[in-house]
Write an enzyme that holds these catalytic residues in place. Sequence first.
Site, PDB file in Angstrom:
ATOM      1  N   THR A 146      70.612  65.428  60.679  1.00 39.95           N
ATOM      2  CA  THR A 146      71.363  64.397  60.760  1.00 39.95           C
ATOM      3  C   THR A 146      72.549  64.406  59.490  1.00 39.95           C
ATOM      4  O   THR A 146      72.125  64.026  58.526  1.00 39.95           O
ATOM      5  CB  THR A 146      70.722  63.075  60.929  1.00 39.95           C
ATOM      6  N   LYS A 201      73.493  60.288  67.629  1.00 49.68           N
ATOM      7  CA  LYS A 201      72.637  60.123  66.729  1.00 49.68           C
ATOM      8  C   LYS A 201      73.167  58.959  65.857  1.00 49.68           C
ATOM      9  O   LYS A 201      72.281  57.807  65.286  1.00 49.68           O
ATOM     10  CB  LYS A 201      72.177  61.275  65.787  1.00 49.68           C
TER      11      LYS A 201
END
Lengths: 285, 285
Positions: free
Chosen positions: A93, A168
Amino acid sequence: MRVGFIGVGAMGGPMARHVAQGGFLQAVWNRTEEKSLALARDLNVTCAPSPAALASQVDVVLLCVSADRDVLEVIHSLLPEIRQSSIVIDFSTVSSVTARQAAELLRARGAEFLDSPVTGGVEGAHNGTLVMMVGGQLSVLEKVLPILQTMSRRIVYMGDVGAGQATKAVNQVMAAGINQAVTEALAFGEKLGLDMQKAIDVISGGAAGNWFLEKRGSTMLEGIFSPGFKVALHHKDLKICREMAKHLGMALPLVEMTVEDYEKLIAGGFGNEDISALYRIKKDP
Amino acid sequence: MRVGFIGVGAMGGPMARHVAQGGFLQAVWNRTEEKSLALARDLNVTCAPSPAALASQVDVVLLCVSADRDVLEVIHSLLPEIRQSSIVIDFSTVSSVTARQAAELLRARGAEFLDSPVTGGVEGAHNGTLVMMVGGQLSVLEKVLPILQTMSRRIVYMGDVGAGQATKAVNQVMAAGINQAVTEALAFGEKLGLDMQKAIDVISGGAAGNWFLEKRGSTMLEGIFSPGFKVALHHKDLKICREMAKHLGMALPLVEMTVEDYEKLIAGGFGNEDISALYRIKKDP
């Protein structure tokens, strides 16, 4: 397709195992070598001495590290040996900007890039039930689908490079707000002297119902904060979101509030607890 | 048991209809008399000329008005005529303090009180599927259960007088936080240029999943804000929560933020829109 896996930690380790079970895994590399050595022996694959050495012997490089800087460092170090038409897929991420930088570096060497951050946590990695949000070229995603399917129950194509990370980021912002909502409301209810198990139950069935309340409501009231999803990691993600919002000239008040609260928790030694540890602050500011 | 219903507006009207269908309803009263006249004619019950006149002819008084002041005003005006051992049940969302005041006034006249705020909105009132959170004596609740069951699919006994209102307050605080979380995250996603329908879909399936995102996510992106649950009403409820928290010496930062945002919306003429209209502010602060 021969696959190499870079970064075999808490998430990458179990993910690499699924790729091996699918018959794709050829090599692994990890910054801390003990981990890659043990896993390579266990899975009967090569433990590569460097990212470059790994890249030179595979068609697809999978990447699961922590921060933006780690991603770019690994990409730079494997660039000299990357094969024509290779595909690099990043599960970390990080920001959309980093994803686009990685894609450019690789394109200049004739290789492809997909950003594919995941949700589902360590349990999802172990069970092969991660959800993947993918950015990049659809035709590239189609080629690697059989590999991703060994790790994921749901793969969603979101658009161009960076779109996976953007999705995300939206998820992490919402998770921060919901953490604030649930912890503030439950701390209020406890101060009011309510039977909180009943309250959680009745609220879960209505318009304020949510996954986090159902899964973490009771444990936070009992003072149990085993992860789950660690405060320190969500903190890192929210700082990425904050940077992305800054580029857009946009304010994210809930994110500001949560970053500040998480910094208090980290300073208090609670960074490795589940994000529901925010309840500590709400209960006793 | 003969039942009277006071306050037959958007919620109370359809609720009274269910009580009539259950064979319990004897009389109605409403501040705006046209409403009670029309409903009384329709349901073939008495349209009482005053709360006192209504109270004098029934065993159970149901109450569904707007604010704390309205509840106490009605209680005061029916007190002179209330019958021994009558039961008053208040469905309004007001503070626990008001509930306890009402209970004391009635107890002094030999009557009982239950606070029973509801969730499920106007749809729930129409469909007889409200959830009721009840405070007061359990033995009293048991007596009136057949009446409440005509309007509700779920009746949860929360504890002493005021516990129903306290639970509703916790619910409203959580709803405020979730509204903040969903609107902020979706405004962020839209600024990032994501395919928001896909983003909502993938986020709904994960740890940030919640009812509000699923039911209001798409409509808010389309600029549709038909209620649902009105900004002005949630604003009123949150001011009650703020008062309750003040008594506890507790801060509710999300509530403060939301009250302020709602006041902007109300000033802009959006008070009668659904609470998801908070998206207007997040998108364009």
